[in-house]
Enzyme design. Structure first.
Site, mmCIF file in Angstrom:
data_model
loop_
_atom_site.group_PDB
_atom_site.id
_atom_site.type_symbol
_atom_site.label_atom_id
_atom_site.label_comp_id
_atom_site.label_asym_id
_atom_site.label_seq_id
_atom_site.Cartn_x
_atom_site.Cartn_y
_atom_site.Cartn_z
ATOM 1 N N HIS A 188 66.863 35.496 48.508
ATOM 2 C CA HIS A 188 67.092 34.928 49.841
ATOM 3 C C HIS A 188 68.561 35.102 50.243
ATOM 4 C CE1 HIS A 188 63.688 32.212 48.416
ATOM 5 N NE2 HIS A 188 63.202 32.688 49.539
ATOM 6 N N SER A 237 60.468 32.176 44.431
ATOM 7 C CA SER A 237 60.507 30.723 44.264
ATOM 8 C C SER A 237 59.441 30.284 43.263
ATOM 9 C CB SER A 237 60.258 30.033 45.599
ATOM 10 O OG SER A 237 61.138 30.559 46.567
ATOM 11 N N LYS A 278 60.354 42.546 49.083
ATOM 12 C CA LYS A 278 59.497 41.837 48.118
ATOM 13 C C LYS A 278 58.142 41.484 48.729
ATOM 14 C CE LYS A 278 58.366 38.447 45.125
ATOM 15 N NZ LYS A 278 57.551 37.617 45.974
ATOM 16 N N GLY A 330 62.610 40.482 53.374
ATOM 17 C CA GLY A 330 62.700 41.119 52.057
ATOM 18 C C GLY A 330 61.566 42.112 51.829
ATOM 19 N N MET A 346 61.072 29.768 53.064
ATOM 20 C CA MET A 346 60.346 28.532 52.724
ATOM 21 C C MET A 346 61.150 27.729 51.694
ATOM 22 S SD MET A 346 56.357 29.371 52.967
ATOM 23 C CE MET A 346 56.198 30.105 51.377
HETATM 24 P P1 AMP Z 1 59.996 33.017 51.210
HETATM 25 O O1 AMP Z 1 60.932 31.857 51.077
HETATM 26 O O2 AMP Z 1 59.295 33.347 49.944
HETATM 27 O O3 AMP Z 1 59.084 32.894 52.395
HETATM 28 O O4 AMP Z 1 60.908 34.287 51.494
HETATM 29 C C1 AMP Z 1 61.796 34.320 52.585
HETATM 30 C C2 AMP Z 1 62.340 35.721 52.737
HETATM 31 O O5 AMP Z 1 63.036 36.085 51.527
HETATM 32 C C3 AMP Z 1 61.232 36.770 52.942
HETATM 33 O O6 AMP Z 1 61.677 37.720 53.890
HETATM 34 C C4 AMP Z 1 61.108 37.364 51.568
HETATM 35 O O7 AMP Z 1 60.602 38.690 51.563
HETATM 36 C C5 AMP Z 1 62.536 37.328 51.074
HETATM 37 N N1 AMP Z 1 62.591 37.399 49.612
HETATM 38 C C6 AMP Z 1 61.913 36.621 48.739
HETATM 39 N N2 AMP Z 1 62.154 37.025 47.474
HETATM 40 C C7 AMP Z 1 63.002 38.082 47.564
HETATM 41 C C8 AMP Z 1 63.624 38.938 46.608
HETATM 42 N N3 AMP Z 1 63.413 38.806 45.299
HETATM 43 N N4 AMP Z 1 64.445 39.913 47.058
HETATM 44 C C9 AMP Z 1 64.667 40.072 48.392
HETATM 45 N N5 AMP Z 1 64.118 39.298 49.346
HETATM 46 C C10 AMP Z 1 63.293 38.317 48.933
#
Ligand code: AMP
Length: 285
Positions: free
Chosen positions: A37, A188, A151, A149, A30
């Site tokens: 990321h 984020s 996370k 992730g 996102m």
């Molecule tokens: P998001 O932009 O928050 O939807 O995250 C996109 C991808 O990045 C998802 O697969 C998350 O799990 C991964 N992600 C977000 N934060 C982290 C982090 N601190 N370490 C590893 N992967 C992450």
């Protein structure tokens, strides 16, 4: 690096890659990208020939309109980070591109308990919206490898099940959580915390680590949860839940011997910002 907003442009580009027998790795995001990321982009580059990244703030997965409105969107900086990380294509669709009226990609997939517990309970509709967009993206990109992730542990569990149940031919890799030096999981949403808030928020991970030691010593998960919740509250944090679950079924677990794969998960508000984190408390080798 190819940047596109339209599904057909992306698919033309991907078709050409496949014609050259290149395996495609995919990292859905996102945006508001950070090292977490980018670690997924790195992981993809190690196994795939080309790496596609999507940036789409999916309105359907936000149960709270303020959260959607406040979600950071630094698109220029994101493109620069992805260029430096050597991603090959970035897909940045508009909402109408992802959700056209003649919807070709719809799924009735129901993740069952995986979608009802924890985040599912506190964010009604969130996982339905998440599944909606991830399924669409997977049908559009048709990647060979998908990188997620740890996370967002529950999200990764649901997507893994989605891929399995719908038979999509993609290998799912779940990559470790990248943290700040003080232990705070990169997110984020951390951008919205003050420096003081970031320090306070380091307690989230510190207590998951402390809880793991007690759990390994044989203590009951309920007692550990109670202690973690009260420590968060004593320090001015506002926890929504702490749960210790079987990492495969997400059923609650009480003792170390009860399952082979056990994960402690939590959601905690700090300065009104809702943060999630988790730590594997037991993993069968
Ligand atoms: P998001 O932009 O928050 O939807 O995250 C996109 C991808 O990045 C998802 O697969 C998350 O799990 C991964 N992600 C977000 N934060 C982290 C982090 N601190 N370490 C590893 N992967 C992450």
């Amino acid at each position: 690096m190819f940047i596109c907003k339209r599904v057909n442009h992306l698919q033309d580009w991907l078709t050409e890659q496949r014609r050259q027998s290149r395996a495609v790795g995919f990292v859905p995001t996102m945006g508001a990208l950070h090292k977490g990321h980018l670690s997924l982009v790195d992981a993809s580059r190690q196994v795939a020939d080309v790496t596609a990244v999507s940036i789409f703030v999916n309105p359907r997965q936000f149960n709270n309109p303020n959260d959607l409105q406040n979600y950071p969107r630094p698109v220029e900086a994101d493109i620069k980070s992805l260029y430096e990380a050597k991603a090959d294509v970035v897909f940045i669709p508009e909402i109408t591109e992802m959700y056209p009226e003649d919807d070709p990609y719809h799924t009735e997939f129901d993740p069952g308990l995986l979608g009802r517990t924890m985040e599912g309970e506190f964010r009604p509709g969130h996982f339905k919206g998440m599944v909606d967009v991830v399924y669409r993206l997977l049908r559009i990109v048709k990647p060979d490898h998908l990188f997620l992730g740890q996370k967002d542990f529950q999200q990764a569990a649901i997507i893994t099940r989605l891929v399995h149940d719908t038979g999509l031919p993609v290998a799912v890799s779940i990559c470790p959580t990248i943290r700040e030096p003080n232990g705070l999981a990169m997110s984020s949403r951390n951008m919205r915390l003050s420096d003081h808030g970031k320090e306070e928020a380091s307690l989230i991970y510190a207590m998951l680590v402390k809880g793991r030691a007690a759990f390994e010593r044989g203590e009951d998960a309920s007692d550990i949860k109670t202690e973690i919740l009260s420590t968060y509250r004593q320090h001015g944090l506002d926890p929504e839940y702490v749960e210790v679950v079987d990492g495969s079924t997400l059923e609650p677990v009480q003792y170390y011997a009860d399952a082979d794969y056990i994960v402690a998960c939590c959601a905690v508000k700090v300065e009104e910002v809702r943060l999630i984190d988790n730590l594997i408390w037991k993993k069968a080798v």
